[in-house]
Write an enzyme that holds these catalytic residues in place. Structure first.
Site, PDB file in Angstrom:
ATOM      1  N   ALA A   9       0.819  -1.218   0.000  1.00  0.00           N
ATOM      2  CA  ALA A   9       0.000   0.000   0.000  1.00  0.00           C
ATOM      3  C   ALA A   9       0.850   1.264   0.000  1.00  0.00           C
ATOM      4  O   ALA A   9       0.312   2.370  -0.125  1.00  0.00           O
ATOM      5  CB  ALA A   9      -0.936   0.002   1.205  1.00  0.00           C
ATOM      6  N   GLN A  16      10.131  -9.348   0.297  1.00  0.00           N
ATOM      7  CA  GLN A  16       9.264  -8.529   1.152  1.00  0.00           C
ATOM      8  C   GLN A  16       8.802  -9.280   2.397  1.00  0.00           C
ATOM      9  O   GLN A  16       8.647  -8.687   3.468  1.00  0.00           O
ATOM     10  CB  GLN A  16       8.031  -8.059   0.359  1.00  0.00           C
ATOM     11  CG  GLN A  16       8.333  -7.113  -0.780  1.00  0.00           C
ATOM     12  CD  GLN A  16       8.286  -7.826  -2.119  1.00  0.00           C
ATOM     13  OE1 GLN A  16       8.849  -8.909  -2.266  1.00  0.00           O
ATOM     14  NE2 GLN A  16       7.622  -7.229  -3.103  1.00  0.00           N
ATOM     15  N   ASN A  32      -2.424 -11.443  -6.238  1.00  0.00           N
ATOM     16  CA  ASN A  32      -1.483 -11.071  -5.182  1.00  0.00           C
ATOM     17  C   ASN A  32      -0.083 -11.455  -5.632  1.00  0.00           C
ATOM     18  O   ASN A  32       0.119 -11.973  -6.731  1.00  0.00           O
ATOM     19  CB  ASN A  32      -1.858 -11.758  -3.866  1.00  0.00           C
ATOM     20  CG  ASN A  32      -1.145 -11.142  -2.671  1.00  0.00           C
ATOM     21  OD1 ASN A  32      -1.128  -9.923  -2.507  1.00  0.00           O
ATOM     22  ND2 ASN A  32      -0.529 -11.964  -1.843  1.00  0.00           N
ATOM     23  N   LYS A  33       0.897 -11.177  -4.786  1.00  0.00           N
ATOM     24  CA  LYS A  33       2.294 -11.416  -5.129  1.00  0.00           C
ATOM     25  C   LYS A  33       2.496 -12.810  -5.710  1.00  0.00           C
ATOM     26  O   LYS A  33       1.896 -13.775  -5.253  1.00  0.00           O
ATOM     27  CB  LYS A  33       3.168 -11.222  -3.890  1.00  0.00           C
ATOM     28  CG  LYS A  33       4.648 -11.396  -4.133  1.00  0.00           C
ATOM     29  CD  LYS A  33       5.183 -10.442  -5.197  1.00  0.00           C
ATOM     30  CE  LYS A  33       4.974  -8.986  -4.849  1.00  0.00           C
ATOM     31  NZ  LYS A  33       5.395  -8.068  -5.920  1.00  0.00           N
ATOM     32  N   ARG A  49       2.454   1.480 -12.296  1.00  0.00           N
ATOM     33  CA  ARG A  49       2.426   0.012 -12.292  1.00  0.00           C
ATOM     34  C   ARG A  49       1.040  -0.441 -12.765  1.00  0.00           C
ATOM     35  O   ARG A  49       0.026   0.019 -12.239  1.00  0.00           O
ATOM     36  CB  ARG A  49       2.745  -0.546 -10.903  1.00  0.00           C
ATOM     37  CG  ARG A  49       4.151  -0.198 -10.419  1.00  0.00           C
ATOM     38  CD  ARG A  49       4.517  -0.951  -9.166  1.00  0.00           C
ATOM     39  NE  ARG A  49       4.631  -2.385  -9.427  1.00  0.00           N
ATOM     40  CZ  ARG A  49       4.824  -3.290  -8.452  1.00  0.00           C
ATOM     41  NH1 ARG A  49       4.895  -2.901  -7.192  1.00  0.00           N
ATOM     42  NH2 ARG A  49       4.928  -4.568  -8.749  1.00  0.00           N
ATOM     43  N   ASP A  71      -3.657  -7.519  -4.113  1.00  0.00           N
ATOM     44  CA  ASP A  71      -3.515  -6.311  -4.926  1.00  0.00           C
ATOM     45  C   ASP A  71      -4.759  -6.052  -5.764  1.00  0.00           C
ATOM     46  O   ASP A  71      -4.975  -4.928  -6.200  1.00  0.00           O
ATOM     47  CB  ASP A  71      -2.282  -6.443  -5.822  1.00  0.00           C
ATOM     48  CG  ASP A  71      -0.991  -6.408  -5.020  1.00  0.00           C
ATOM     49  OD1 ASP A  71      -0.460  -5.306  -4.808  1.00  0.00           O
ATOM     50  OD2 ASP A  71      -0.544  -7.475  -4.577  1.00  0.00           O
TER      51      ASP A  71
END
Length: 346
Positions: free
Chosen positions: A60, A200, A251-252, A100, A241
């Protein structure tokens, strides 16, 4: 102004996410945190756009950087005529929003709102940079307070003694979940997938969990099955996301395979976040492809190629609950989230 970042880890306090002050935006460099506590200093809104694109800040964090970047754009345009200031801000809004692709819809809500605030300030002969900065802080408060509600709903599903698996870095939901678990005095432990190639999970999620006093263990991305089979995991949770109206999430990269393993080992998977009103199915999701050199990192022969999708899509059949500010939904019923009034989030 009231703030909702109290008792949160260092990197989730507003000034350490992204902050505009006196013609500059300072962004904590999450690519190297916590090994180094260093900031990228942006002198123009294009610097902010590049920082977002280069993943100086992730999760975020780009939403805050976007708002502060719009304040910086207003400062850059301070000596222009009013009409030219507005055109300058319009261009800044478009440039920052498109940094992005996967989260462009969410970023555009931030930048276009900042644009409206800036135009209003210009017409009222007020400082648009200060007006946009103050509105960005209001946006932070709105998102943090909303995610606190989400975290409370998630914590209803977490029992004392649970072993919790995380993926990547969910930013606000991680901080709020940790704060509430601490307030509830629940003794839980965290296992954080490292999340290559930016790590991350290892650097950001694990740091926050440890900083808040919880037992924290990092696992390699390819050790999840071993972890589930031999150590035992009680639940898997991640942010998203993108959450489509029909219950699919982006998501990732790597989230999908962890969800498959969770289903195999009968471990519940709880996704947290606010559904996207403008994304209906998985066909509405754009997957960002990033520089393959970030995967190669000089580890192999020069003629070897790499593939680096930044996100993957997890189907609703692998998700047990989507945890929102309105409650916990079965994925197939998520569309009903929009049947009642929704609060502004961004």
């Amino acid at each position: 102004m009231e703030r909702y970042d109290y008792n949160l880890p260092y990197m989730l306090q507003y000034e350490h996410v992204a902050w505009y002050e006196e013609g500059e935006v300072k962004i904590l460099d999450r690519r190297i945190y916590p090994k180094e506590v260093s900031y990228v200093n942006c002198k123009s809104y294009m610097d902010v756009r590049q920082a977002i694109k280069d993943m100086v800040t992730q999760s975020a964090g780009p939403y805050t950087a976007a708002g502060m970047g719009m304040a910086l754009a207003a400062y850059q345009a301070r000596n222009l005529k009013d009409d030219d200031k507005i055109e300058f801000l319009k261009n800044a809004s478009e440039q920052i929003a498109t940094a992005r692709p996967t989260t462009e819809n969410r970023m555009r809500k931030i930048t276009e709102n900042s644009l409206d605030i800036g135009i209003k300030a210009i017409k009222e002969k007020k400082d648009p940079a200060e007006a946009i900065k103050n509105d960005t802080i209001k946006s932070l408060n709105r998102r943090y307070s909303t995610m606190e509600i989400v975290a409370k709903n998630l914590c209803l599903l977490i029992k004392d003694g649970d072993k919790i698996l995380t993926q990547c870095f969910g930013e606000t939901i991680i901080g709020m979940m940790l704060r509430i678990l601490k307030e509830e005095e629940k003794n839980v432990s965290f296992y954080c997938a490292e999340t290559r190639p930016y790590y991350q999970g290892a650097r950001l999620t694990a740091t926050c969990c440890s900083e808040m006093g919880f037992e924290t263990t990092i696992v390699t991305d390819n050790a999840i099955a071993y972890l589930m089979e031999n150590i035992g995991i009680d639940l898997f949770t991640s942010a998203a996301d993108t959450i489509t109206r029909d219950g699919n999430v982006a998501n990732k990269i790597g989230t999908y395979q962890i969800a498959i393993l969770s289903k195999h080992f009968n471990i519940p998977y709880y996704v947290t976040g606010i559904p996207d009103d403008d994304k209906y199915t998985r066909e509405d999701i754009t997957i960002e492809m990033r520089d393959p050199n970030l995967v190669l990192e000089g580890r192999t022969a020069k003629n070897v190629k790499a593939l680096y999708p930044s996100f993957d899509i997890t189907g609703k059949e692998f998700i047990d609950k989507i945890v929102t500010d309105k409650g916990n939904y079965d994925p197939e019923n998520l569309h009903t989230y929009f049947d009642s009034e929704t609060k502004r989030f961004y």
